[in-house]
Write a protein that holds these residues in place. Structure first.
Motif, PDB file in Angstrom:
ATOM      1  N   THR A 199       2.158  -0.754   9.239  1.00  0.00           N
ATOM      2  CA  THR A 199       1.414  -2.195   9.344  1.00  0.00           C
ATOM      3  C   THR A 199       2.043  -3.377   8.515  1.00  0.00           C
ATOM      4  O   THR A 199       2.149  -4.454   9.178  1.00  0.00           O
ATOM      5  CB  THR A 199      -0.015  -2.140   8.712  1.00  0.00           C
ATOM      6  N   LEU A 200       2.497  -3.085   7.292  1.00  0.00           N
ATOM      7  CA  LEU A 200       2.966  -4.153   6.559  1.00  0.00           C
ATOM      8  C   LEU A 200       4.464  -4.332   6.613  1.00  0.00           C
ATOM      9  O   LEU A 200       4.913  -5.527   6.251  1.00  0.00           O
ATOM     10  CB  LEU A 200       2.624  -3.962   5.169  1.00  0.00           C
ATOM     11  N   THR A 201       5.453  -3.635   6.981  1.00  0.00           N
ATOM     12  CA  THR A 201       6.880  -3.693   6.837  1.00  0.00           C
ATOM     13  C   THR A 201       7.215  -4.843   8.071  1.00  0.00           C
ATOM     14  O   THR A 201       8.191  -5.655   7.738  1.00  0.00           O
ATOM     15  CB  THR A 201       7.552  -2.370   7.045  1.00  0.00           C
ATOM     16  N   PRO A 202       6.612  -4.694   9.099  1.00  0.00           N
ATOM     17  CA  PRO A 202       7.007  -5.651  10.149  1.00  0.00           C
ATOM     18  C   PRO A 202       6.399  -6.870   9.814  1.00  0.00           C
ATOM     19  O   PRO A 202       7.106  -7.909  10.350  1.00  0.00           O
ATOM     20  CB  PRO A 202       6.160  -5.135  11.430  1.00  0.00           C
ATOM     21  N   GLN A 203       5.589  -7.027   9.035  1.00  0.00           N
ATOM     22  CA  GLN A 203       4.973  -8.606   8.482  1.00  0.00           C
ATOM     23  C   GLN A 203       6.009  -9.137   7.240  1.00  0.00           C
ATOM     24  O   GLN A 203       5.751 -10.176   6.915  1.00  0.00           O
ATOM     25  CB  GLN A 203       3.530  -8.407   8.105  1.00  0.00           C
ATOM     26  N   GLY A 204       6.952  -8.328   6.772  1.00  0.00           N
ATOM     27  CA  GLY A 204       7.511  -8.639   5.716  1.00  0.00           C
ATOM     28  C   GLY A 204       7.236  -8.295   4.343  1.00  0.00           C
ATOM     29  O   GLY A 204       7.681  -8.802   3.417  1.00  0.00           O
ATOM     30  N   ILE A 205       6.507  -7.293   4.113  1.00  0.00           N
ATOM     31  CA  ILE A 205       6.155  -6.742   2.777  1.00  0.00           C
ATOM     32  C   ILE A 205       6.508  -5.257   2.868  1.00  0.00           C
ATOM     33  O   ILE A 205       6.205  -4.302   3.548  1.00  0.00           O
ATOM     34  CB  ILE A 205       4.355  -6.559   2.626  1.00  0.00           C
ATOM     35  N   ILE A 206       7.430  -5.142   1.684  1.00  0.00           N
ATOM     36  CA  ILE A 206       8.117  -3.915   1.670  1.00  0.00           C
ATOM     37  C   ILE A 206       7.219  -3.050   0.686  1.00  0.00           C
ATOM     38  O   ILE A 206       7.102  -3.355  -0.712  1.00  0.00           O
ATOM     39  CB  ILE A 206       9.514  -4.132   1.262  1.00  0.00           C
ATOM     40  N   ILE A 207       6.860  -1.745   0.956  1.00  0.00           N
ATOM     41  CA  ILE A 207       6.126  -0.977   0.120  1.00  0.00           C
ATOM     42  C   ILE A 207       7.108   0.059  -0.333  1.00  0.00           C
ATOM     43  O   ILE A 207       7.876   0.693   0.202  1.00  0.00           O
ATOM     44  CB  ILE A 207       4.913  -0.132   0.794  1.00  0.00           C
ATOM     45  N   GLU A 208       7.303  -0.084  -1.682  1.00  0.00           N
ATOM     46  CA  GLU A 208       8.185   0.723  -2.432  1.00  0.00           C
ATOM     47  C   GLU A 208       7.830   2.133  -2.938  1.00  0.00           C
ATOM     48  O   GLU A 208       8.456   3.200  -2.968  1.00  0.00           O
ATOM     49  CB  GLU A 208       8.805  -0.038  -3.579  1.00  0.00           C
ATOM     50  N   ALA A 209       6.415   2.211  -3.384  1.00  0.00           N
ATOM     51  CA  ALA A 209       5.620   3.350  -3.902  1.00  0.00           C
ATOM     52  C   ALA A 209       4.215   3.156  -3.689  1.00  0.00           C
ATOM     53  O   ALA A 209       3.806   1.994  -4.137  1.00  0.00           O
ATOM     54  CB  ALA A 209       6.446   3.933  -5.031  1.00  0.00           C
ATOM     55  N   VAL A 210       3.488   4.293  -3.543  1.00  0.00           N
ATOM     56  CA  VAL A 210       2.120   4.437  -3.791  1.00  0.00           C
ATOM     57  C   VAL A 210       1.999   5.495  -4.838  1.00  0.00           C
ATOM     58  O   VAL A 210       2.418   6.588  -4.711  1.00  0.00           O
ATOM     59  CB  VAL A 210       1.377   4.871  -2.383  1.00  0.00           C
ATOM     60  N   LEU A 211       1.243   5.245  -6.017  1.00  0.00           N
ATOM     61  CA  LEU A 211       1.123   5.936  -7.200  1.00  0.00           C
ATOM     62  C   LEU A 211      -0.202   6.227  -7.397  1.00  0.00           C
ATOM     63  O   LEU A 211      -1.155   5.115  -7.364  1.00  0.00           O
ATOM     64  CB  LEU A 211       1.901   5.323  -8.177  1.00  0.00           C
ATOM     65  N   MET A 212      -0.857   7.449  -7.148  1.00  0.00           N
ATOM     66  CA  MET A 212      -2.158   7.761  -7.719  1.00  0.00           C
ATOM     67  C   MET A 212      -2.056   8.256  -9.121  1.00  0.00           C
ATOM     68  O   MET A 212      -1.657   9.110  -9.367  1.00  0.00           O
ATOM     69  CB  MET A 212      -2.785   9.032  -6.614  1.00  0.00           C
ATOM     70  N   LYS A 213      -2.950   7.648  -9.881  1.00  0.00           N
ATOM     71  CA  LYS A 213      -3.309   7.615 -11.367  1.00  0.00           C
ATOM     72  C   LYS A 213      -4.532   8.075 -11.788  1.00  0.00           C
ATOM     73  O   LYS A 213      -5.616   7.466 -11.051  1.00  0.00           O
ATOM     74  CB  LYS A 213      -2.700   6.507 -11.980  1.00  0.00           C
ATOM     75  N   SER A 214      -4.779   8.781 -12.693  1.00  0.00           N
ATOM     76  CA  SER A 214      -6.301   8.931 -13.359  1.00  0.00           C
ATOM     77  C   SER A 214      -7.201   9.482 -12.361  1.00  0.00           C
ATOM     78  O   SER A 214      -8.201   8.852 -11.990  1.00  0.00           O
ATOM     79  CB  SER A 214      -6.795   7.724 -13.977  1.00  0.00           C
ATOM     80  N   ILE A 215      -6.802  10.594 -11.668  1.00  0.00           N
ATOM     81  CA  ILE A 215      -7.682  11.160 -10.742  1.00  0.00           C
ATOM     82  C   ILE A 215      -8.756  11.752 -11.679  1.00  0.00           C
ATOM     83  O   ILE A 215      -8.501  12.555 -12.234  1.00  0.00           O
ATOM     84  CB  ILE A 215      -6.885  12.214 -10.035  1.00  0.00           C
ATOM     85  N   GLN A 216     -10.062  11.549 -10.986  1.00  0.00           N
ATOM     86  CA  GLN A 216     -11.167  12.151 -11.657  1.00  0.00           C
ATOM     87  C   GLN A 216     -11.916  12.740 -10.532  1.00  0.00           C
ATOM     88  O   GLN A 216     -12.672  12.173  -9.748  1.00  0.00           O
ATOM     89  CB  GLN A 216     -12.122  10.907 -12.222  1.00  0.00           C
ATOM     90  N   LEU A 217     -12.134  14.193 -10.704  1.00  0.00           N
ATOM     91  CA  LEU A 217     -12.671  14.910  -9.894  1.00  0.00           C
ATOM     92  C   LEU A 217     -14.052  15.076 -10.164  1.00  0.00           C
ATOM     93  O   LEU A 217     -14.580  14.918 -11.316  1.00  0.00           O
ATOM     94  CB  LEU A 217     -11.951  16.271  -9.803  1.00  0.00           C
TER      95      LEU A 217
END
Length: 257
Positions: free
Chosen positions: A146-164
């Motif tokens: 969705t975002l790359t064609p609009q000019g926004i480059i996603i370099e990484a998605v990081l999931m932190k502090s997972i609370q089960l």
């Protein structure tokens, strides 16, 4: 009057200049229309009455989110998310025109949709295991669509502090403890098996040595050993009482002269 005119001119010159610093990009907006030219460094001169300069960061930025993610079994997992992104320089006018300066809100909305679709395919425990990297990668790829064609480059998605959920966390801890206990017991059993094998090998070697020695004790060897024993006794200065059948000597006792 002249001084006032000079002050006015100086003020006008200052307000008609914009400085683009390293890590930034600027685009002129003249009468509401964005210019296609993007300036990355230096000074932009413009008419302050009809034009303004919009500046945005083109460095890698971190968008932090805190939200609940659904899992395959219907549980809600609390997580802190870091989205590393940057704006594509050449497409900065496109970002500002199609999305606007509040593009971070759009990114957050796209992430919520992508994470809901992806995480619904994984169990809650997967988000706390080695499959987390697969989840992050899948969310990143879905956002890029969705975002790359609009000019926004996603370099990484990081999931932190997972609370089960508390019950699930306890179950996972108990499972991990059981696995550790099983590995420890397997190590003990393996050590015991190795020790048993060592004793069997030692006993087998001792038995084979005795067999070899027994096979070598022929009557001729025994007679030779007897003769050697008599020779050694004859060299002794002590008196001995010996009973023999002429073949093998038996030492009863000995007294010193």
């Amino acid at each position: 009057m002249r001084n006032l005119l000079m002050i006015f001119v100086a003020s006008l010159f200052i307000t008609s200049c914009a400085v683009i610093r390293p890590g930034e990009a600027g685009v002129k907006q003249r009468l509401g229309k964005l210019d296609n030219e993007v300036v990355t460094q230096g000074t932009i001169v413009f008419n302050p009455f009809t034009t303004k300069v919009i500046k945005e960061s083109i460095q890698t930025n971190n968008l932090k989110l805190a939200l609940r993610i659904p899992s395959k079994e219907g549980l809600s997992v609390d997580s802190e998310i870091s989205i590393l992104y940057r704006l594509e320089v050449e497409k900065l006018p496109t970002v500002l025109e199609n999305i606007g300066p509040n593009y971070k809100d759009v990114m957050a909305a796209v992430f919520r949709s992508a994470s809901s679709d992806v995480c619904a395919q994984f169990y809650a425990k997967d988000m706390h295991s080695g499959k987390r990297a697969d989840i992050e990668k899948a969310i990143k790829e879905k956002m890029e669509t969705t975002l790359t064609p609009q000019g926004i480059i996603i370099e990484a998605v990081l999931m932190k502090s997972i609370q089960l959920p508390p019950g699930l966390s306890l179950s996972i801890e108990q499972k991990l403890q059981a696995e550790q206990d099983a590995m420890r017991m397997e190590f003990i059993l393996q050590s015991e098996r190795l020790e048993a094998d060592r004793k069997i090998i030692e006993a087998t070697g001792s038995r084979d040595a005795q067999k070899i020695l027994a096979q070598g004790l022929t009557p001729e060897i025994l007679k030779l050993r007897s003769i050697e024993a008599f020779i050694q006794l004859s060299k002794s200065a002590n008196s001995k009482v010996i009973i023999t059948d002429g073949k093998t000597p038996f030492l009863i006792n000995g007294e010193k002269n």
